[in-house]
Scaffold this active site. Structure first.
Site, PDB file in Angstrom:
ATOM      1  N   ALA A  66       0.802  -1.108   0.073  1.00 26.42           N
ATOM      2  CA  ALA A  66       0.017  -0.004   0.088  1.00 26.42           C
ATOM      3  C   ALA A  66       0.804   1.300  -0.003  1.00 26.42           C
ATOM      4  O   ALA A  66       1.980   1.193   0.338  1.00 26.42           O
ATOM      5  CB  ALA A  66      -0.961   0.058   1.416  1.00 26.42           C
ATOM      6  N   GLY A 111       0.477  -4.935   0.852  1.00 26.58           N
ATOM      7  CA  GLY A 111      -0.845  -4.898  -0.028  1.00 26.58           C
ATOM      8  C   GLY A 111      -0.381  -5.802  -1.414  1.00 26.58           C
ATOM      9  O   GLY A 111      -1.340  -6.242  -1.863  1.00 26.58           O
ATOM     10  N   GLU A 114      -0.779  -9.111  -0.068  1.00 26.20           N
ATOM     11  CA  GLU A 114      -2.404  -9.313  -0.026  1.00 26.20           C
ATOM     12  C   GLU A 114      -2.812  -9.555  -1.214  1.00 26.20           C
ATOM     13  O   GLU A 114      -3.773 -10.356  -1.347  1.00 26.20           O
ATOM     14  CB  GLU A 114      -2.608  -8.300   0.890  1.00 26.20           C
ATOM     15  CG  GLU A 114      -2.083  -8.535   2.178  1.00 26.20           C
ATOM     16  CD  GLU A 114      -2.409  -7.273   3.051  1.00 26.20           C
ATOM     17  OE1 GLU A 114      -1.965  -6.239   2.636  1.00 26.20           O
ATOM     18  OE2 GLU A 114      -2.877  -7.314   4.347  1.00 26.20           O
ATOM     19  N   GLU A 134       4.408  -4.483   7.516  1.00 31.03           N
ATOM     20  CA  GLU A 134       3.682  -3.772   8.195  1.00 31.03           C
ATOM     21  C   GLU A 134       4.064  -3.421   9.664  1.00 31.03           C
ATOM     22  O   GLU A 134       4.208  -2.129   9.841  1.00 31.03           O
ATOM     23  CB  GLU A 134       2.122  -3.924   8.119  1.00 31.03           C
ATOM     24  CG  GLU A 134       1.396  -4.049   6.815  1.00 31.03           C
ATOM     25  CD  GLU A 134       1.398  -5.267   5.852  1.00 31.03           C
ATOM     26  OE1 GLU A 134       2.333  -6.148   6.299  1.00 31.03           O
ATOM     27  OE2 GLU A 134       0.828  -5.280   4.730  1.00 31.03           O
TER      28      GLU A 134
END
Ligand code: CAA
Length: 260
Positions: A66, A111, A114, A134
């Site tokens: 992200a 992300g 993911e 993260e």
């Protein structure tokens, strides 16, 4: 439709979707997620598309996570909204009719890992690197990582990766069952296309119903899941492709599926 951060190409019945923010190693900001969500709606309702490949622009990254520069300024409400956007978008990958293959051509972090985990099949280049870093940023995984990683590799290995933020290479990702197979980078797209085309040559309804049975059934108890499988199996007998497939076998010829 025109997209700023995505490239969409069609190769016969295969749609190749490239996340295209190479300067930020294809990091996912909310605009990119919204574009991804829109293009998945477009592809999901296109009966000419039989399989989708997702990859990253350039040779360094699939998706480096992200977008940290966007997240840095979030308050709690914005963070929650961002997670919900990621969840809704990635769930579309699982629930759209066609199979989705991740061709992981570099960093698949946060992300990016993911998104890959929400695809049906993961093929990795030898240069691919995986992780959920993260915790090194003071965050938890927010686009499904705490849920899909343990489901894919088990809670012990997932916990280690999510608690340390360690990054693993493609060989280790293969060993723990995070990716299906590892390829030299220069053959990755060719192999992904070959697989997508092989899938596209099968009876489309049977492939799509198989995906639905896997994705929906995996979240049910075994009795409900098998009941759903029986419905799906029964439904295939309403297709011309079933008559063709079984008939061709008995006549010792190759089936010609028309998607009917
Ligand atoms: N967000 C925003 N920008 C990013 C980014 C990210 N996730 N990852 C890389 N970039 C940017 C860098 O800031 C840099 O930009 P500038 O050139 O403007 O400085 C550019 O991409 C190139 O990156 P690097 O110079 O860092 O490249 P490198 O080869 O030295 O390192 C890397 C590559 C190891 C992938 C490193 O970029 C990195 O660690 N990136 C962050 C990975 C990460 O922590 N991802 C998880 C994000 S959190 C998340 O995803 C939460 C969630 O679950 C929803």
């Amino acid at each position: 439709m025109n997209y700023t951060n995505l490239l969409l190409e069609k190769n016969g019945a295969v749609a190749v979707l490239t996340i295209n923010r190479p300067k930020a190693l294809n990091a996912l900001n909310s605009d990119t997620l919204k574009e991804l969500s829109a293009v998945l709606d477009e592809l999901g309702s296109d009966s000419g598309v039989k399989a989708v490949i997702i990859t990253g622009s350039g040779e360094k990254a699939f998706i480096a996570g992200a977008d940290i520069s966007q997240m840095k300024e979030f308050n709690a409400i914005e963070g929650r909204r961002f997670a919900l956007l990621g969840h809704a978008t990635f769930r579309k990958l699982e629930l759209m009719p066609q199979p989705v293959i991740a061709a992981i051509n570099g960093f698949a972090l946060g992300g990016g890992c993911e998104l890959a985990m929400a695809c049906d099949i993961r093929m990795a280049g030898e240069n691919a690197k995986f992780g959920q870093p993260e915790v090194t940023l003071g965050l938890t995984a927010g686009f499904g990582g705490t849920q899909r990683l343990p489901r894919l590799v088990g809670t012990g290995i997932a916990s280690e990766l999510l608690f340390t933020g360690d990054v693993i290479d493609a060989k280790e990702a293969h060993r723990i069952g995070l990716v299906n197979k590892v390829y030299p980078l220069d053959t990755l797209m060719e192999e992904a296309l070959k697989l997508a085309k092989r899938i596209s040559g099968r009876a489309p309804a049977a492939v799509q119903l198989s995906k639905s049975a896997i994705q929906r059934g995996m979240n049910m108890d075994i009795d409900s899941a098998q009941a759903y499988e029986a419905e799906v199996f029964g439904l295939t007998f309403s297709t011309q492709d079933q008559t063709e497939g079984c008939g061709a076998f008995l006549e010792k010829r190759k089936p010609v599926f028309e998607g009917k």
